[in-house]
Enzyme design. Structure first.
Site, PDB file in Angstrom:
ATOM      1  N   LYS A   1     -57.206  -8.889 -42.986  1.00  0.00           N
ATOM      2  CA  LYS A   1     -57.646 -10.277 -43.221  1.00  0.00           C
ATOM      3  C   LYS A   1     -58.622 -10.696 -42.123  1.00  0.00           C
ATOM      4  O   LYS A   1     -58.433 -11.684 -41.402  1.00  0.00           O
ATOM      5  CB  LYS A   1     -56.471 -11.233 -43.313  1.00  0.00           C
ATOM      6  CG  LYS A   1     -55.598 -10.931 -44.527  1.00  0.00           C
ATOM      7  CD  LYS A   1     -54.668 -12.039 -44.912  1.00  0.00           C
ATOM      8  CE  LYS A   1     -53.845 -11.649 -46.120  1.00  0.00           C
ATOM      9  NZ  LYS A   1     -52.922 -10.523 -45.868  1.00  0.00           N
TER      10      LYS A   1
ATOM     11  N   SER B   1     -51.366 -16.766 -52.153  1.00  0.00           N
ATOM     12  CA  SER B   1     -50.302 -16.804 -53.159  1.00  0.00           C
ATOM     13  C   SER B   1     -49.084 -17.648 -52.769  1.00  0.00           C
ATOM     14  O   SER B   1     -48.320 -18.066 -53.629  1.00  0.00           O
ATOM     15  CB  SER B   1     -49.815 -15.375 -53.431  1.00  0.00           C
ATOM     16  OG  SER B   1     -49.301 -14.795 -52.241  1.00  0.00           O
TER      17      SER B   1
ATOM     18  N   GLY C   1     -42.293 -14.472 -56.763  1.00  0.00           N
ATOM     19  CA  GLY C   1     -42.039 -15.137 -58.048  1.00  0.00           C
ATOM     20  C   GLY C   1     -43.028 -14.855 -59.160  1.00  0.00           C
ATOM     21  O   GLY C   1     -42.796 -15.262 -60.299  1.00  0.00           O
TER      22      GLY C   1
ATOM     23  N   VAL D   1     -46.387 -10.793 -56.869  1.00  0.00           N
ATOM     24  CA  VAL D   1     -45.461 -10.328 -57.909  1.00  0.00           C
ATOM     25  C   VAL D   1     -44.106 -10.007 -57.280  1.00  0.00           C
ATOM     26  O   VAL D   1     -44.035  -9.419 -56.207  1.00  0.00           O
ATOM     27  CB  VAL D   1     -46.026  -9.059 -58.598  1.00  0.00           C
ATOM     28  CG1 VAL D   1     -44.971  -8.387 -59.462  1.00  0.00           C
ATOM     29  CG2 VAL D   1     -47.255  -9.415 -59.421  1.00  0.00           C
TER      30      VAL D   1
ATOM     31  N   ALA E   1     -61.347 -12.118 -39.898  1.00  0.00           N
ATOM     32  CA  ALA E   1     -61.815 -13.517 -39.907  1.00  0.00           C
ATOM     33  C   ALA E   1     -62.441 -13.865 -38.565  1.00  0.00           C
ATOM     34  O   ALA E   1     -61.921 -14.687 -37.813  1.00  0.00           O
ATOM     35  CB  ALA E   1     -60.651 -14.456 -40.213  1.00  0.00           C
ATOM     36  N   ASP E   2     -63.595 -13.248 -38.281  1.00  0.00           N
ATOM     37  CA  ASP E   2     -64.209 -13.480 -36.971  1.00  0.00           C
ATOM     38  C   ASP E   2     -65.724 -13.630 -37.124  1.00  0.00           C
ATOM     39  O   ASP E   2     -66.233 -13.718 -38.246  1.00  0.00           O
ATOM     40  CB  ASP E   2     -63.829 -12.309 -36.034  1.00  0.00           C
ATOM     41  CG  ASP E   2     -63.615 -12.776 -34.604  1.00  0.00           C
ATOM     42  OD1 ASP E   2     -64.495 -13.500 -34.074  1.00  0.00           O
ATOM     43  OD2 ASP E   2     -62.580 -12.418 -34.011  1.00  0.00           O
TER      44      ASP E   2
HETATM   45  O1  O7M Z   1     -44.874  -8.323 -52.573  1.00  0.00           O
HETATM   46  P1  O7M Z   1     -44.679  -9.012 -51.232  1.00  0.00           P
HETATM   47  O2  O7M Z   1     -44.558 -10.476 -51.350  1.00  0.00           O
HETATM   48  O3  O7M Z   1     -43.603  -8.374 -50.420  1.00  0.00           O
HETATM   49  O4  O7M Z   1     -46.012  -8.702 -50.377  1.00  0.00           O
HETATM   50  C1  O7M Z   1     -47.253  -9.219 -50.740  1.00  0.00           C
HETATM   51  C2  O7M Z   1     -48.351  -8.595 -49.927  1.00  0.00           C
HETATM   52  O5  O7M Z   1     -49.588  -9.177 -50.293  1.00  0.00           O
HETATM   53  C3  O7M Z   1     -48.218  -8.782 -48.422  1.00  0.00           C
HETATM   54  O6  O7M Z   1     -48.743  -7.624 -47.791  1.00  0.00           O
HETATM   55  C4  O7M Z   1     -49.111  -9.971 -48.134  1.00  0.00           C
HETATM   56  O7  O7M Z   1     -49.680  -9.902 -46.844  1.00  0.00           O
HETATM   57  C5  O7M Z   1     -50.197  -9.828 -49.195  1.00  0.00           C
HETATM   58  N1  O7M Z   1     -50.811 -11.088 -49.647  1.00  0.00           N
HETATM   59  C6  O7M Z   1     -50.048 -12.103 -50.165  1.00  0.00           C
HETATM   60  O8  O7M Z   1     -48.823 -11.983 -50.307  1.00  0.00           O
HETATM   61  N2  O7M Z   1     -50.659 -13.287 -50.515  1.00  0.00           N
HETATM   62  C7  O7M Z   1     -51.983 -13.502 -50.430  1.00  0.00           C
HETATM   63  O9  O7M Z   1     -52.461 -14.551 -50.799  1.00  0.00           O
HETATM   64  C8  O7M Z   1     -52.783 -12.458 -49.949  1.00  0.00           C
HETATM   65  C9  O7M Z   1     -52.185 -11.242 -49.637  1.00  0.00           C
HETATM   66  C10 O7M Z   1     -53.066 -10.156 -49.391  1.00  0.00           C
HETATM   67  O10 O7M Z   1     -52.875  -9.016 -49.694  1.00  0.00           O
HETATM   68  O11 O7M Z   1     -54.230 -10.482 -48.878  1.00  0.00           O
HETATM   69  C11 O7M Z   1     -55.170  -9.535 -48.783  1.00  0.00           C
END
Ligand code: O7M
Length: 213
Positions: free
Chosen positions: A62, A114, A172, A168, A64-65
């Protein structure tokens, strides 16, 4: 990254042994492994190379710089065998473009996040972030499986760019809903690596995705 199972494993475990165990169990049912800070900090950056020998690796830093720092981070990830990287878009088009240039286009830009807090700051600007991803030449965007209607809306903005979609299972969201709304891949972590049978869980998700299209 071959679009076959349409499942990306979020490998947020914190030991090399767990990482190898989970990847061995699920490798036939996922198309890529997403590596985030928990695993990198626990095991060191060479885990990128090790995992890339099994599957395509997406480095989810992620990023962000400022543009120069972004470029340096992306170069480190790609030189260790990453197929793609994930960056934030709120830093502006020059910072995103620096990632795109350093990764030769293999960049996914985060739009609306998410989790519930994703509505607070990312949702109001998600359409602009998606447009930025497109104009900067990114490969795709990250969009929330917890809000499939937002995947559909963002798809209209980005056209044929790819959508990878987390949320997912533990958060939820439902795999088939995300795919039907326009996601190319779902990203799944806990619902796979915390399952008693990670291989079976990954297969069930891949089957759900196939049935959903
Ligand atoms: O299935 P989970 O909830 O155990 O994990 C979800 C993964 O997706 C976890 O690695 C989070 O860092 C990533 N993620 C999100 O859950 N929400 C977001 O909005 C964005 C991400 C992501 O992958 O961003 C690149």
């Amino acid at each position: 990254m071959q679009k076959k199972n349409r499942v990306i494993l979020a490998l947020d475990v914190t030991s090399r042994a767990d990482a190898l165990r989970v990847v061995e169990a699920v490798k036939g049912h996922v198309d890529a492994i997403k590596i985030n800070w928990p695993l990198i900090l626990a095991t060191g950056p060479d885990i990128i190379r090790e995992m890339s020998r099994v599957k395509d690796v997406i480095c989810d830093f992620k990023i962000a710089d400022i543009p120069n720092t972004n470029k340096l981070i992306v170069e480190q990830a790609m030189s260790r065998g990453a197929t793609a990287v994930i960056c934030h878009g709120f830093t502006g088009d020059d910072s995103v473009k620096a990632c795109v240039d350093a990764a030769k286009g293999q960049v996914f830009v985060v739009t609306e996040m998410s989790h519930p807090g994703g509505k607070q700051f990312t949702a109001p600007v998600a359409d602009e972030l998606a447009a930025l991803a497109k104009s900067a030449g990114a490969r795709g965007i990250v969009a929330p499986a917890t809000r499939p209607e937002r995947i559909a809306a963002l798809r209209k903005i980005i056209g044929s760019l790819e959508i990878i979609s987390p949320g997912v299972g533990a958060q939820g969201g439902k795999a088939s809903d995300a795919i039907r709304a326009g996601a190319d891949y779902i990203i799944v972590g806990r619902a796979i690596y915390d399952a008693p049978d990670p291989g079976g869980a990954a297969k069930a998700l891949a089957d759900e995705v196939k049935d959903g299209v």
